[in-house]
Design a protein around this motif. Structure first.
Motif, short mmCIF file in Angstrom:
data_model
loop_
_atom_site.label_atom_id
_atom_site.label_comp_id
_atom_site.label_asym_id
_atom_site.label_seq_id
_atom_site.Cartn_x
_atom_site.Cartn_y
_atom_site.Cartn_z
N TYR A 1 0.84 -1.20 0.00
CA TYR A 1 0.00 0.00 0.00
C TYR A 1 0.87 1.25 0.00
O TYR A 1 1.91 1.30 0.65
CB TYR A 1 -0.94 0.01 1.20
N VAL A 2 0.47 2.24 -0.74
CA VAL A 2 1.21 3.49 -0.84
C VAL A 2 0.68 4.43 0.24
O VAL A 2 -0.52 4.65 0.36
CB VAL A 2 1.05 4.12 -2.24
N HIS A 3 1.59 4.97 1.03
CA HIS A 3 1.25 5.85 2.16
C HIS A 3 2.00 7.16 2.02
O HIS A 3 3.02 7.24 1.36
CB HIS A 3 1.68 5.22 3.49
N SER A 4 1.53 8.16 2.72
CA SER A 4 2.30 9.41 2.76
C SER A 4 3.40 9.33 3.81
O SER A 4 4.30 10.14 3.83
CB SER A 4 1.37 10.60 3.07
N CYS A 5 3.35 8.33 4.70
CA CYS A 5 4.39 8.13 5.70
C CYS A 5 5.29 7.00 5.21
O CYS A 5 4.88 5.84 5.20
CB CYS A 5 3.76 7.76 7.04
N PRO A 6 6.52 7.30 4.78
CA PRO A 6 7.37 6.27 4.17
C PRO A 6 7.73 5.13 5.11
O PRO A 6 8.02 4.04 4.65
CB PRO A 6 8.62 7.04 3.73
N THR A 7 7.67 5.33 6.42
CA THR A 7 7.99 4.23 7.33
C THR A 7 6.92 3.14 7.30
O THR A 7 7.16 2.05 7.79
CB THR A 7 8.16 4.72 8.78
N ASN A 8 5.77 3.44 6.73
CA ASN A 8 4.70 2.46 6.67
C ASN A 8 4.52 1.87 5.28
O ASN A 8 3.52 1.21 5.01
CB ASN A 8 3.38 3.09 7.14
N LEU A 9 5.49 2.09 4.38
CA LEU A 9 5.41 1.49 3.05
C LEU A 9 5.33 -0.02 3.20
O LEU A 9 6.01 -0.61 4.03
CB LEU A 9 6.64 1.88 2.23
N GLY A 10 4.53 -0.66 2.42
CA GLY A 10 4.33 -2.11 2.52
C GLY A 10 2.92 -2.37 2.98
O GLY A 10 1.97 -1.83 2.43
N THR A 11 2.77 -3.17 4.03
CA THR A 11 1.42 -3.43 4.53
C THR A 11 0.89 -2.20 5.25
O THR A 11 -0.31 -1.99 5.32
CB THR A 11 1.38 -4.59 5.52
N GLY A 12 1.80 -1.42 5.83
CA GLY A 12 1.39 -0.28 6.64
C GLY A 12 0.85 -0.72 7.99
O GLY A 12 0.40 0.09 8.77
N MET A 13 0.92 -2.02 8.28
CA MET A 13 0.33 -2.51 9.51
C MET A 13 1.33 -2.55 10.65
O MET A 13 2.42 -3.08 10.52
CB MET A 13 -0.24 -3.91 9.33
N ILE B 1 4.92 -2.84 22.43
CA ILE B 1 5.84 -3.63 21.59
C ILE B 1 5.13 -3.94 20.29
O ILE B 1 4.01 -4.46 20.27
CB ILE B 1 6.23 -4.95 22.29
N SER B 2 5.80 -3.63 19.16
CA SER B 2 5.18 -3.86 17.85
C SER B 2 6.18 -4.44 16.87
O SER B 2 7.39 -4.45 17.12
CB SER B 2 4.64 -2.53 17.29
N ASN B 3 5.65 -4.91 15.74
CA ASN B 3 6.50 -5.37 14.65
C ASN B 3 7.30 -4.17 14.13
O ASN B 3 6.78 -3.07 14.03
CB ASN B 3 5.67 -5.98 13.52
N LYS B 4 8.57 -4.39 13.84
CA LYS B 4 9.42 -3.30 13.35
C LYS B 4 9.25 -3.10 11.84
O LYS B 4 9.25 -1.97 11.37
CB LYS B 4 10.88 -3.61 13.67
N HIS B 5 9.14 -4.18 11.11
CA HIS B 5 9.08 -4.10 9.65
C HIS B 5 7.66 -3.95 9.14
O HIS B 5 6.71 -4.36 9.79
CB HIS B 5 9.73 -5.35 9.04
N ARG B 6 7.52 -3.35 7.98
CA ARG B 6 6.23 -3.23 7.30
C ARG B 6 6.34 -3.75 5.86
O ARG B 6 5.38 -4.17 5.27
CB ARG B 6 5.76 -1.77 7.22
N LEU B 7 7.55 -3.69 5.31
CA LEU B 7 7.78 -4.02 3.91
C LEU B 7 8.35 -5.42 3.77
O LEU B 7 9.26 -5.81 4.50
CB LEU B 7 8.75 -2.99 3.31
N GLY B 8 7.81 -6.20 2.83
CA GLY B 8 8.36 -7.52 2.53
C GLY B 8 7.70 -8.66 3.29
O GLY B 8 8.14 -9.79 3.19
N TYR B 9 6.69 -8.36 4.07
CA TYR B 9 5.99 -9.38 4.84
C TYR B 9 4.49 -9.20 4.68
O TYR B 9 4.01 -8.10 4.47
CB TYR B 9 6.33 -9.26 6.34
N SER B 10 3.76 -10.30 4.83
CA SER B 10 2.29 -10.19 4.81
C SER B 10 1.81 -9.74 6.18
O SER B 10 2.55 -9.78 7.18
CB SER B 10 1.67 -11.55 4.47
N GLU B 11 0.56 -9.33 6.25
CA GLU B 11 -0.03 -8.91 7.51
C GLU B 11 0.00 -10.05 8.53
O GLU B 11 0.30 -9.85 9.69
CB GLU B 11 -1.47 -8.42 7.30
N VAL B 12 -0.31 -11.27 8.07
CA VAL B 12 -0.31 -12.43 8.96
C VAL B 12 1.09 -12.69 9.50
O VAL B 12 1.27 -12.95 10.70
CB VAL B 12 -0.87 -13.68 8.23
#
Length: 172
Positions: A76-88, A135-146
């Motif tokens: 997903y394309v976001h205006s916040c680049p740290t959330n590029l990918g799933t954004g989740m 505590i959260s997932n660090k990555h957003r890009l390259g992984y599925s939401e699951v």
């Protein structure tokens, strides 16, 4: 907030569907869909999030004929680049008194090894208070939401077990 030429004319507002489901509009990502609840029912929170995203997407499609901007490679394309990918960002609030006594810096390093991101419970820049962490997932890009939810669950379980050992070590 808004972004680029629209800032500061854009107003941020939220829609609370229930205490467990919220939508923020024009805040950092333009659209932030949040599912949360007290307790450990991560599956229920995730299912409610998926249903909410589908419902919002269906509504946008019905009203405008448009879809969320999804790139097949980058997500997903976001205006916040740290959330590029799933954004989740999947997160839990957890008490880690053993890790806090041991060393907050060592907790941060351990989270890095587990591909997690520790924050204070007041958000990204709110600072740490007490021994409760977000505590959260660090990555957003390259992984599925699951995959990201599972990474968060596995990492939090590991930190919790290690915290119990540290509490014994420090006789807490």
């Amino acid at each position: 907030r808004g972004m680029e030429r629209d800032w500061p004319k854009v107003v941020v507002f939220s829609i609370t569907i229930a205490k467990t489901f919220l939508i923020w509009i024009n805040e950092e990502d333009q659209l932030r869909i949040i599912s949360m609840e007290n307790g450990g029912n991560v599956k229920g929170v995730f299912e409610r999030l998926c249903e909410g995203i589908k419902t919002v997407g269906d509504s946008v499609r019905k009203e405008s004929g448009k879809e969320f901007c999804l790139d097949p490679k980058y997500g997903y394309v976001h205006s916040c680049p740290t959330n590029l990918g799933t954004g989740m960002r999947a997160s839990v609030h957890i008490d880690l008194p053993g890790w806090t006594k041991h060393s907050v810096d060592k907790l941060k390093a351990r989270c890095e090894e587990l591909h997690l991101q520790p924050r204070g419970t007041r958000g990204e820049s709110g600072g740490q208070t007490g021994h409760t962490y977000d505590i959260s997932n660090k990555h957003r890009l390259g992984y599925s939401e699951v995959q990201l939810v599972q990474k968060m669950i596995d990492g939090v379980n590991t930190l919790w077990k290690e915290d119990k050992d540290l509490q014994k070590q420090y006789k807490m």
